[in-house]
Design a protein around this motif. Structure first.
Motif, PDB file in Angstrom:
ATOM      1  N   GLU A 168       0.812  -1.219   0.000  1.00 12.55           N
ATOM      2  CA  GLU A 168       0.000   0.000   0.000  1.00 12.55           C
ATOM      3  C   GLU A 168       0.846   1.269   0.000  1.00 12.55           C
ATOM      4  N   TRP A 169       2.040   1.181  -0.586  1.00 14.40           N
ATOM      5  CA  TRP A 169       2.875   2.359  -0.794  1.00 14.40           C
ATOM      6  C   TRP A 169       2.794   2.844  -2.242  1.00 14.40           C
ATOM      7  N   GLY A 170       2.064   2.145  -3.098  1.00 18.33           N
ATOM      8  CA  GLY A 170       2.008   2.488  -4.505  1.00 18.33           C
ATOM      9  C   GLY A 170       1.592   3.922  -4.778  1.00 18.33           C
ATOM     10  N   PRO A 171       0.536   4.457  -4.136  1.00 20.82           N
ATOM     11  CA  PRO A 171       0.087   5.817  -4.435  1.00 20.82           C
ATOM     12  C   PRO A 171       0.984   6.917  -3.858  1.00 20.82           C
ATOM     13  N   VAL A 172       1.966   6.559  -3.022  1.00 22.77           N
ATOM     14  CA  VAL A 172       2.777   7.556  -2.320  1.00 22.77           C
ATOM     15  C   VAL A 172       4.036   7.866  -3.125  1.00 22.77           C
ATOM     16  N   SER A 173       4.336   9.153  -3.265  1.00 21.30           N
ATOM     17  CA  SER A 173       5.554   9.567  -3.950  1.00 21.30           C
ATOM     18  C   SER A 173       6.758   9.297  -3.046  1.00 21.30           C
ATOM     19  N   LEU A 174       7.671   8.462  -3.525  1.00 23.56           N
ATOM     20  CA  LEU A 174       8.837   8.064  -2.737  1.00 23.56           C
ATOM     21  C   LEU A 174      10.117   8.347  -3.521  1.00 23.56           C
ATOM     22  N   ASP A 175      11.118   8.842  -2.831  1.00 22.32           N
ATOM     23  CA  ASP A 175      12.426   9.081  -3.453  1.00 22.32           C
ATOM     24  C   ASP A 175      13.206   7.773  -3.434  1.00 22.32           C
ATOM     25  N   LEU A 176      12.747   6.846  -4.244  1.00 15.53           N
ATOM     26  CA  LEU A 176      13.256   5.472  -4.254  1.00 15.53           C
ATOM     27  C   LEU A 176      13.493   5.055  -5.691  1.00 15.53           C
ATOM     28  N   ARG A 177      14.697   4.580  -5.984  1.00 12.37           N
ATOM     29  CA  ARG A 177      15.065   4.196  -7.342  1.00 12.37           C
ATOM     30  C   ARG A 177      15.609   2.776  -7.339  1.00 12.37           C
ATOM     31  N   ALA A 178      15.232   2.005  -8.346  1.00  9.47           N
ATOM     32  CA  ALA A 178      15.714   0.632  -8.462  1.00  9.47           C
ATOM     33  C   ALA A 178      16.538   0.488  -9.729  1.00  9.47           C
ATOM     34  N   LEU A 179      17.653  -0.219  -9.621  1.00 10.24           N
ATOM     35  CA  LEU A 179      18.510  -0.548 -10.763  1.00 10.24           C
ATOM     36  C   LEU A 179      18.524  -2.055 -10.929  1.00 10.24           C
ATOM     37  N   GLY A 180      18.202  -2.507 -12.139  1.00 14.67           N
ATOM     38  CA  GLY A 180      18.178  -3.928 -12.422  1.00 14.67           C
ATOM     39  C   GLY A 180      18.817  -4.242 -13.752  1.00 14.67           C
ATOM     40  N   PRO A 181      18.283  -5.185 -14.508  1.00 11.73           N
ATOM     41  CA  PRO A 181      18.870  -5.566 -15.791  1.00 11.73           C
ATOM     42  C   PRO A 181      19.018  -4.375 -16.734  1.00 11.73           C
ATOM     43  N   GLY A 182      20.178  -4.298 -17.375  1.00  7.47           N
ATOM     44  CA  GLY A 182      20.452  -3.220 -18.314  1.00  7.47           C
ATOM     45  C   GLY A 182      21.041  -1.979 -17.678  1.00  7.47           C
ATOM     46  N   GLY A 183      21.157  -1.947 -16.360  1.00  8.70           N
ATOM     47  CA  GLY A 183      21.703  -0.776 -15.687  1.00  8.70           C
ATOM     48  C   GLY A 183      23.165  -0.953 -15.322  1.00  8.70           C
ATOM     49  N   THR A 184      23.796   0.146 -14.967  1.00  4.07           N
ATOM     50  CA  THR A 184      25.178   0.122 -14.481  1.00  4.07           C
ATOM     51  C   THR A 184      25.293   1.025 -13.271  1.00  4.07           C
ATOM     52  N   LEU A 185      26.328   0.782 -12.497  1.00  6.47           N
ATOM     53  CA  LEU A 185      26.539   1.492 -11.238  1.00  6.47           C
ATOM     54  C   LEU A 185      28.021   1.820 -11.135  1.00  6.47           C
TER      55      LEU A 185
END
Length: 230
Positions: free
Chosen positions: A114-131
């Motif tokens: 139930e966090w879907g409607p909330v604006s969160l400063d959260l980023r996910a990196l997965g396939p195709g990304g670099t760090l």
């Protein structure tokens, strides 16, 4: 009404990983640049693929995914991680390494929690990304790791290692996720924590960071979108 916003948590000092010496370069194609030792450590010791060139970058979505959050929120989540779960500090951001597939699971988890409607400063990196990889040693550690991070350099708050299998077993994962050894019990010492508990904790504290910054008259977010996937 929401209760009082907790005080900003303290962030532990970064720890320098123990990096064995790289073997002597041999052959015309051998990497002899300043990143050669770090690249060997990431690729050979940890099994993490890197991208050719500089700065040294790690490929996400192969051996790990990443949850990037405000450092304040990440500090609150540290207690839910196994002792060997790798964590990067990069300025005012914290990057929590999770098992591959975690980035793909994130949108559904946020909706379910139930966090879907909330604006969160959260980023996910997965396939195709670099760090951009933290330097395991060298100029970033000439001063203290905390000072290096404050200047924008990435440092290991909790470094990976020493064994590849131990690192992978410590990555937060969904119980039963293929290719992981996550245990159903959350927070049990020596086992990877449940990704559900970690995401719920991070989301709650990302929201509290927004509230705290709003009360202080600071911008709540650095990004226009609540979630960004790479």
């Amino acid at each position: 009404m929401a209760g009082p916003v907790p005080a900003t948590p303290s962030i532990p000092l970064p720890r320098q990983p123990v990096v064995p010496d790289a073997p002597a370069a041999d052959g015309p194609g051998a990497d002899v640049g300043p990143d050669a030792g770090a690249r060997h450590w990431y690729e050979s010791e940890l099994g993490w693929p890197t991208v050719p060139g500089r700065p040294l970058r790690l490929v996400t979505g192969v051996r790990f995914d990443v949850l990037e959050v405000p450092a304040e929120a990440g500090a609150q989540a540290l207690r839910h991680l196994a002792p060997g779960s790798p964590v990067i500090l990069r300025g005012d951001r914290m990057e929590l390494l999770v098992a591959p597939g975690g980035a793909e699971e994130l949108p559904g988890l946020l909706e379910w929690l139930e966090w879907g409607p909330v604006s969160l400063d959260l980023r996910a990196l997965g396939p195709g990304g670099t760090l951009e990889a933290p330097a395991p040693a060298g100029p970033a550690w000439a001063a203290s790791g905390r000072a290096a991070s404050a200047q924008g350099a990435a440092v290991w708050l909790r470094p990976p290692g020493p064994g590849r299998e131990d690192v992978e077993a410590s990555l937060p994962a969904m119980p039963g996720m293929p290719g992981t050894t996550a245990a159903p019990a959350v927070g049990r010492e020596g086992s990877a924590p449940d990704l559900v508990r970690l995401v719920d904790t991070v989301a709650a504290h990302c929201h509290r960071v927004r509230l705290r910054r709003g009360c202080a008259g600071r911008p709540a977010d650095r990004r226009d979108q609540p979630l960004a996937f790479s």
